[in-house]
Design a protein around this motif. Structure first.
Motif, PDB file in Angstrom:
ATOM      1  N   LEU A 153      72.355   9.656  60.152  1.00 56.59           N
ATOM      2  CA  LEU A 153      72.385  11.108  60.251  1.00 56.59           C
ATOM      3  C   LEU A 153      70.954  11.630  60.291  1.00 56.59           C
ATOM      4  CD1 LEU A 153      75.190  11.856  57.630  1.00 56.59           C
ATOM      5  CD2 LEU A 153      75.401  11.649  60.114  1.00 56.59           C
ATOM      6  N   PRO A 154      70.742  12.809  60.863  1.00 60.33           N
ATOM      7  CA  PRO A 154      69.387  13.362  60.873  1.00 60.33           C
ATOM      8  C   PRO A 154      68.954  13.734  59.457  1.00 60.33           C
ATOM      9  CG  PRO A 154      70.962  14.954  61.743  1.00 60.33           C
ATOM     10  CD  PRO A 154      71.706  13.678  61.523  1.00 60.33           C
ATOM     11  N   GLY A 158      90.767  16.044  53.868  1.00 64.28           N
ATOM     12  CA  GLY A 158      91.489  16.123  55.139  1.00 64.28           C
ATOM     13  C   GLY A 158      90.927  15.132  56.131  1.00 64.28           C
ATOM     14  N   ASN A 159      90.511  15.620  57.279  1.00 62.48           N
ATOM     15  CA  ASN A 159      89.976  14.751  58.339  1.00 62.48           C
ATOM     16  C   ASN A 159      88.452  14.835  58.434  1.00 62.48           C
ATOM     17  OD1 ASN A 159      89.615  17.249  59.447  1.00 62.48           O
ATOM     18  ND2 ASN A 159      90.982  16.940  61.180  1.00 62.48           N
ATOM     19  N   THR A 160      87.814  15.140  57.295  1.00 64.42           N
ATOM     20  CA  THR A 160      86.372  15.351  57.287  1.00 64.42           C
ATOM     21  C   THR A 160      85.711  14.575  56.154  1.00 64.42           C
ATOM     22  OG1 THR A 160      86.772  17.582  58.123  1.00 64.42           O
ATOM     23  CG2 THR A 160      84.588  17.125  57.276  1.00 64.42           C
ATOM     24  N   LEU A 161      84.625  13.875  56.481  1.00 68.72           N
ATOM     25  CA  LEU A 161      83.792  13.225  55.472  1.00 68.72           C
ATOM     26  C   LEU A 161      82.649  14.186  55.157  1.00 68.72           C
ATOM     27  CD1 LEU A 161      82.785  10.823  53.766  1.00 68.72           C
ATOM     28  CD2 LEU A 161      81.615   9.993  55.821  1.00 68.72           C
ATOM     29  N   HIS A 162      82.606  14.664  53.918  1.00 68.43           N
ATOM     30  CA  HIS A 162      81.562  15.582  53.465  1.00 68.43           C
ATOM     31  C   HIS A 162      80.480  14.770  52.762  1.00 68.43           C
ATOM     32  CE1 HIS A 162      83.790  19.353  54.148  1.00 68.43           C
ATOM     33  NE2 HIS A 162      84.824  18.555  54.010  1.00 68.43           N
ATOM     34  N   LEU A 212      86.125  13.216  61.310  1.00 67.33           N
ATOM     35  CA  LEU A 212      86.453  11.795  61.429  1.00 67.33           C
ATOM     36  C   LEU A 212      87.132  11.374  62.734  1.00 67.33           C
ATOM     37  CD1 LEU A 212      87.413  11.093  57.733  1.00 67.33           C
ATOM     38  CD2 LEU A 212      85.324  10.444  58.942  1.00 67.33           C
ATOM     39  N   PRO A 213      88.026  12.169  63.316  1.00 69.22           N
ATOM     40  CA  PRO A 213      88.642  11.684  64.555  1.00 69.22           C
ATOM     41  C   PRO A 213      87.641  11.396  65.676  1.00 69.22           C
ATOM     42  CG  PRO A 213      89.962  13.447  63.636  1.00 69.22           C
ATOM     43  CD  PRO A 213      88.685  13.384  62.819  1.00 69.22           C
ATOM     44  N   THR A 214      86.510  12.117  65.700  1.00 69.98           N
ATOM     45  CA  THR A 214      85.538  11.927  66.773  1.00 69.98           C
ATOM     46  C   THR A 214      84.187  11.417  66.272  1.00 69.98           C
ATOM     47  OG1 THR A 214      84.756  14.211  66.577  1.00 69.98           O
ATOM     48  CG2 THR A 214      86.578  13.784  68.127  1.00 69.98           C
ATOM     49  N   LEU A 215      83.998  11.362  64.954  1.00 71.75           N
ATOM     50  CA  LEU A 215      82.720  11.028  64.307  1.00 71.75           C
ATOM     51  C   LEU A 215      81.616  12.016  64.688  1.00 71.75           C
ATOM     52  CD1 LEU A 215      82.681   7.133  64.373  1.00 71.75           C
ATOM     53  CD2 LEU A 215      83.407   8.678  62.540  1.00 71.75           C
ATOM     54  N   TYR A 216      81.993  13.245  64.990  1.00 69.62           N
ATOM     55  CA  TYR A 216      81.028  14.300  65.311  1.00 69.62           C
ATOM     56  C   TYR A 216      80.426  14.844  64.018  1.00 69.62           C
ATOM     57  CZ  TYR A 216      79.072  18.731  66.830  1.00 69.62           C
ATOM     58  OH  TYR A 216      78.228  19.779  67.056  1.00 69.62           O
ATOM     59  N   PHE A 217      79.090  14.827  63.924  1.00 70.04           N
ATOM     60  CA  PHE A 217      78.386  15.366  62.764  1.00 70.04           C
ATOM     61  C   PHE A 217      78.088  16.834  63.013  1.00 70.04           C
ATOM     62  CE2 PHE A 217      74.306  16.118  60.475  1.00 70.04           C
ATOM     63  CZ  PHE A 217      74.832  16.062  59.198  1.00 70.04           C
ATOM     64  N   LYS A 218      78.575  17.693  62.137  1.00 66.65           N
ATOM     65  CA  LYS A 218      78.461  19.139  62.309  1.00 66.65           C
ATOM     66  C   LYS A 218      77.048  19.653  62.054  1.00 66.65           C
ATOM     67  CE  LYS A 218      80.181  23.285  62.759  1.00 66.65           C
ATOM     68  NZ  LYS A 218      80.408  23.857  64.040  1.00 66.65           N
ATOM     69  N   GLY A 219      76.258  18.959  61.241  1.00 63.60           N
ATOM     70  CA  GLY A 219      74.905  19.417  60.923  1.00 63.60           C
ATOM     71  C   GLY A 219      74.749  19.665  59.437  1.00 63.60           C
ATOM     72  N   TRP A 220      73.533  19.974  59.031  1.00 62.97           N
ATOM     73  CA  TRP A 220      73.219  20.232  57.620  1.00 62.97           C
ATOM     74  C   TRP A 220      73.147  21.731  57.366  1.00 62.97           C
ATOM     75  CZ3 TRP A 220      73.902  16.277  54.686  1.00 62.97           C
ATOM     76  CH2 TRP A 220      73.599  14.991  55.129  1.00 62.97           C
TER      77      TRP A 220
END
Length: 119
Positions: A53-54, A67-71, A88-96
């Motif tokens: 992760l950045p 749910g479907n999110t790793l925090h 998690l379904p796409t492994l998209y990182f939302k950002g900090w």
């Protein structure tokens, strides 16, 4: 055996893998370079490999699945707290996102059915 080395103890979070991975373990660590890494273990595939992760941290990562999110919450280089999440379904990182306040302590996360708790 999980390949690699960490500068702080790893954090494990368990979840159902958002229906994509089946039951899974999610590991978050501060690497030897102070960067933030995560890995996923599934019973059908073993460890998937490290994703980075950045950003950077000075302490152990906190992690929880809701749910479907790793925090993930980390302490920044000057004690501030940052919260980010991976869909998690796409492994998209939302950002900090900056969490109000700062702490000298290591952050911890916990999740119930609908609520995420920062301790």
């Amino acid at each position: 055996m999980v390949p690699g080395a960490a500068a702080s103890p790893p954090t494990l979070a368990a979840g159902d893998g958002a229906g994509v991975y089946g039951p899974a373990l999610f590991m978050a660590v501060r690497g030897m370079d102070d960067k933030i890494y995560y890995n996923i273990w599934t019973s059908s595939g073993g460890w998937w490999g490290w994703g980075r992760l950045p950003g950077a941290t000075t302490d152990r990562c906190a992690a929880a699945v809701l749910g479907n999110t790793l925090h993930i919450v980390v302490k920044g280089l000057t004690g501030e707290l940052w919260h980010g999440w991976i869909f998690l379904p796409t492994l998209y990182f939302k950002g900090w996102y900056l969490v109000s306040g700062a702490t000298p302590s290591t952050p911890e996360l916990a999740a119930s059915n609908t609520t995420l708790y920062l301790i």
